[in-house]
Design a protein around this motif. Structure first.
Motif, PDB file in Angstrom:
ATOM      1  N   ALA A  23       0.832  -1.094   0.169  1.00 33.77           N
ATOM      2  CA  ALA A  23      -0.130  -0.134   0.017  1.00 33.77           C
ATOM      3  C   ALA A  23       0.923   1.310   0.138  1.00 33.77           C
ATOM      4  N   LEU A  24       2.018   1.244   0.853  1.00 33.34           N
ATOM      5  CA  LEU A  24       2.835   2.476   0.580  1.00 33.34           C
ATOM      6  C   LEU A  24       3.416   2.631  -0.727  1.00 33.34           C
ATOM      7  N   GLN A  25       3.883   1.581  -1.215  1.00 29.84           N
ATOM      8  CA  GLN A  25       4.304   1.810  -2.765  1.00 29.84           C
ATOM      9  C   GLN A  25       3.181   2.266  -3.613  1.00 29.84           C
ATOM     10  N   VAL A  26       2.097   1.673  -3.678  1.00 36.12           N
ATOM     11  CA  VAL A  26       1.038   2.483  -4.303  1.00 36.12           C
ATOM     12  C   VAL A  26       0.978   3.878  -3.984  1.00 36.12           C
ATOM     13  N   TRP A  27       1.000   4.114  -2.793  1.00 40.05           N
ATOM     14  CA  TRP A  27       0.843   5.714  -2.430  1.00 40.05           C
ATOM     15  C   TRP A  27       1.796   6.657  -2.759  1.00 40.05           C
ATOM     16  N   GLN A  28       3.000   6.116  -2.742  1.00 35.82           N
ATOM     17  CA  GLN A  28       4.264   6.871  -3.342  1.00 35.82           C
ATOM     18  C   GLN A  28       4.106   7.007  -4.651  1.00 35.82           C
ATOM     19  N   ASN A  29       3.807   6.055  -5.322  1.00 33.64           N
ATOM     20  CA  ASN A  29       3.943   6.359  -6.954  1.00 33.64           C
ATOM     21  C   ASN A  29       2.848   7.332  -7.168  1.00 33.64           C
ATOM     22  N   ALA A  30       1.694   7.192  -6.730  1.00 32.87           N
ATOM     23  CA  ALA A  30       0.624   8.109  -7.080  1.00 32.87           C
ATOM     24  C   ALA A  30       1.251   9.459  -6.551  1.00 32.87           C
ATOM     25  N   VAL A  31       1.444   9.667  -5.592  1.00 34.93           N
ATOM     26  CA  VAL A  31       1.700  11.139  -4.897  1.00 34.93           C
ATOM     27  C   VAL A  31       2.923  11.592  -6.133  1.00 34.93           C
ATOM     28  N   ARG A  32       3.928  10.865  -6.363  1.00 35.40           N
ATOM     29  CA  ARG A  32       5.052  11.290  -7.492  1.00 35.40           C
ATOM     30  C   ARG A  32       4.182  11.741  -8.649  1.00 35.40           C
ATOM     31  N   LEU A  33       3.402  10.834  -9.134  1.00 35.88           N
ATOM     32  CA  LEU A  33       2.616  11.414 -10.439  1.00 35.88           C
ATOM     33  C   LEU A  33       1.897  12.823 -10.290  1.00 35.88           C
ATOM     34  N   ILE A  34       1.320  12.626  -9.057  1.00 37.09           N
ATOM     35  CA  ILE A  34       0.112  13.782  -8.967  1.00 37.09           C
ATOM     36  C   ILE A  34       1.182  15.150  -8.748  1.00 37.09           C
ATOM     37  N   SER A  35       2.271  15.068  -8.170  1.00 36.13           N
ATOM     38  CA  SER A  35       3.039  16.046  -7.802  1.00 36.13           C
ATOM     39  C   SER A  35       3.538  16.544  -9.053  1.00 36.13           C
ATOM     40  N   HIS A  36       4.135  15.708 -10.256  1.00 32.91           N
ATOM     41  CA  HIS A  36       4.757  16.191 -11.225  1.00 32.91           C
ATOM     42  C   HIS A  36       3.623  16.637 -11.917  1.00 32.91           C
ATOM     43  N   THR A  37       2.463  16.055 -12.246  1.00 32.34           N
ATOM     44  CA  THR A  37       1.401  16.536 -12.930  1.00 32.34           C
ATOM     45  C   THR A  37       0.853  17.997 -12.598  1.00 32.34           C
ATOM     46  N   VAL A  38       0.616  18.091 -11.270  1.00 32.21           N
ATOM     47  CA  VAL A  38      -0.362  19.290 -10.893  1.00 32.21           C
ATOM     48  C   VAL A  38       0.467  20.444  -9.914  1.00 32.21           C
ATOM     49  N   GLY A  39       1.776  20.096  -9.922  1.00 32.06           N
ATOM     50  CA  GLY A  39       2.732  20.681  -8.760  1.00 32.06           C
ATOM     51  C   GLY A  39       2.933  22.278  -9.520  1.00 32.06           C
ATOM     52  N   ASP A  40       2.982  22.689 -10.476  1.00 29.80           N
ATOM     53  CA  ASP A  40       3.069  23.814 -11.166  1.00 29.80           C
ATOM     54  C   ASP A  40       1.708  24.719 -10.907  1.00 29.80           C
TER      55      ASP A  40
END
Length: 319
Positions: free
Chosen positions: A156-173
Motif C-alpha cells: 500500500a505504501l508503494q502504491v501511495w508513493q507512486n501516486a503522489v509522485r505522479l500527482i506532484s509532477h502533474t499538478v505541482g506547478d
C-alpha cells in the motif's frame, strides 16, 4: 444537470515572523490552543498549497516549535515529515511518533500535535470526493470511515508513493487543466483507499483487540475489495498469515471459512443494491452477476438463508 468545476487552489506564504506564521497555520487548519516558540535554529516559515477544492498538495516548513489542537474535519489528510520531530495524539489514543517519510492519516476526530523544526508534506482529500470513489466500490456515503491507527503495509505504501509522485509532477506547478486536475484528484482518492481501507461499521468488537490485528486487516480488505475476484490466498497475504492460520482465525471468529465470509459480504452488497433499486427496472439477475453470483438457483437459496427472504421480496420493498 451541469457539473460544477472545482475551484482551483494555489496559495504560497513565507515569513520570518513567528506569530504571523502561527496565526496563518491556525487559520488555515481551523486549529485552537496553538502555541509557537523559537528553537536554536533561525526561524523560517514557508507554506504552499496547490490543487482544487477536491484535493490539494501542501508543504510546510517551520523552523521552530509548534503545538496545539486540530479540531474535527470532514477532509481526509495524509501527512508525512521529511525533517524534524512530530507527534500527534488523538483522544484516548497513545501518541503517534511520526517516522520521517512514512505517511500518517490525520485522526478525523481531531488531535493534539507537537512539531519541532520540521518539513511536512500533506495530501488533503475532500470527503465528497472520497465518497464518490468509495461509492463505486460499494461503500455507502454514511459508512465512509478510515482508521488512522492502521499501519499500511509495504504494498500500500508503494502504491501511495507512486501516486503522489505522479500527482506532484502533474499538478505541482498549478497549471494543470481542470480535467487533468480532476483525474489526479481521483487518483489521489484511489491511492488513499489503498493506504487506509474503509472500516466496516459492522465488524465485531472482538476485531478491535490487538491480538486480532492480522485478522482485522483481512476482514477490512474483504469489505473494501469484495467487488474484485479476491481469494483466501489474497487474504492470507494481506493479513501476513499462513493460509491455515487464516482459515483457523475465520472459523474461530465468524464460524465460517474465508471464502464463505467473502460470499456473506457480497450477499449484503446485493441486498443494499436491491433496496436502493427501482422495482420496475432493476434486474435481480444482473445485480447478482455484478457481485459474482452466476447460478440463479444457488444464489436465491443463499440469499434466503442469509437474509430470511427471497431477492424479489427485498426488491419489492425498495423505496
Amino acid at each position: 444537470m451541469t457539473e460544477r468545476t472545482p475551484t482551483r487552489v494555489q496559495v504560497a506564504s513565507q515569513s520570518d515572523d513567528l506569530e504571523v506564521a502561527r496565526d496563518f497555520l491556525a487559520e488555515a487548519y481551523a486549529g485552537n490552543e496553538w502555541q509557537a516558540d523559537r528553537t536554536d535554529a533561525p526561524f523560517r516559515f514557508g507554506f504552499r498549497a496547490v490543487g482544487d477544492d477536491s484535493m490539494t498538495l501542501r508543504s510546510i516548513r517551520f523552523d521552530g516549535h509548534l503545538s496545539g489542537v486540530m479540531t474535527p474535519s470532514d477532509d481526509f489528510v495524509v501527512q508525512w515529515t521529511t525533517r524534524g520531530r512530530a507527534t500527534i495524539t488523538a483522544q484516548d489514543d497513545d501518541p503517534i511518533v511520526m517516522e520521517p517519510g512514512r505517511p500518517q492519516l490525520w485522526p478525523q476526530g481531531g488531535a493534539a500535535f507537537d512539531y519541532r523544526d520540521y518539513d511536512q508534506r500533506l495530501v488533503q482529500v475532500n470527503r465528497a470526493a472520497l465518497q464518490e470513489v468509495a461509492g463505486e466500490r460499494g461503500t455507502a456515503p454514511d459508512a465512509l470511515a478510515l482508521d488512522h491507527r492502521v499501519r499500511p503495509d509495504d504494498r500500500a505504501l508503494q502504491v501511495w508513493q507512486n501516486a503522489v509522485r505522479l500527482i506532484s509532477h502533474t499538478v505541482g506547478d498549478g497549471k494543470a487543466s481542470p480535467l487533468l486536475q480532476a483525474e489526479m484528484g481521483r487518483l489521489g482518492a484511489l491511492a488513499l483507499l489503498e493506504l487506509y481501507p474503509v472500516v466496516s461499521k459492522t465488524l465485531p468488537d472482538e476485531l478491535l483487540l490487538p491480538r486480532n490485528a492480522h485478522l482485522r486487516r483481512a476482514v477490512e480488505y474483504v469489505h473494501e475489495h469484495c467487488h474484485l475476484p479476491i481469494t483466501s490466498t489474497d487474504l492470507a497475504r494481506v493479513a501476513s498469515l499462513s493460509l491455515r492460520a487464516l482459515q483457523h482465525a475465520f472459523q474461530r471468529t465468524f464460524d465460517c471459512s474465508p471464502n464463505s465470509y467473502i460470499r456473506r459480504v457480497r450477499l449484503d452488497r446485493v441486498r443494499d443494491d436491491l433496496l436502493a433499486g427501482d422495482p420496475a427496472s432493476t434486474s435481480i439477475a444482473e445485480v447478482a452477476k455484478h457481485w459474482g453470483f452466476g447460478h440463479a438457483g444457488r444464489f436465491s437459496a443463499s440469499y434466503l438463508q442469509q437474509h430470511g427472504e427471497y431477492p424479489r421480496e427485498t426488491l419489492r420493498r425498495a423505496a
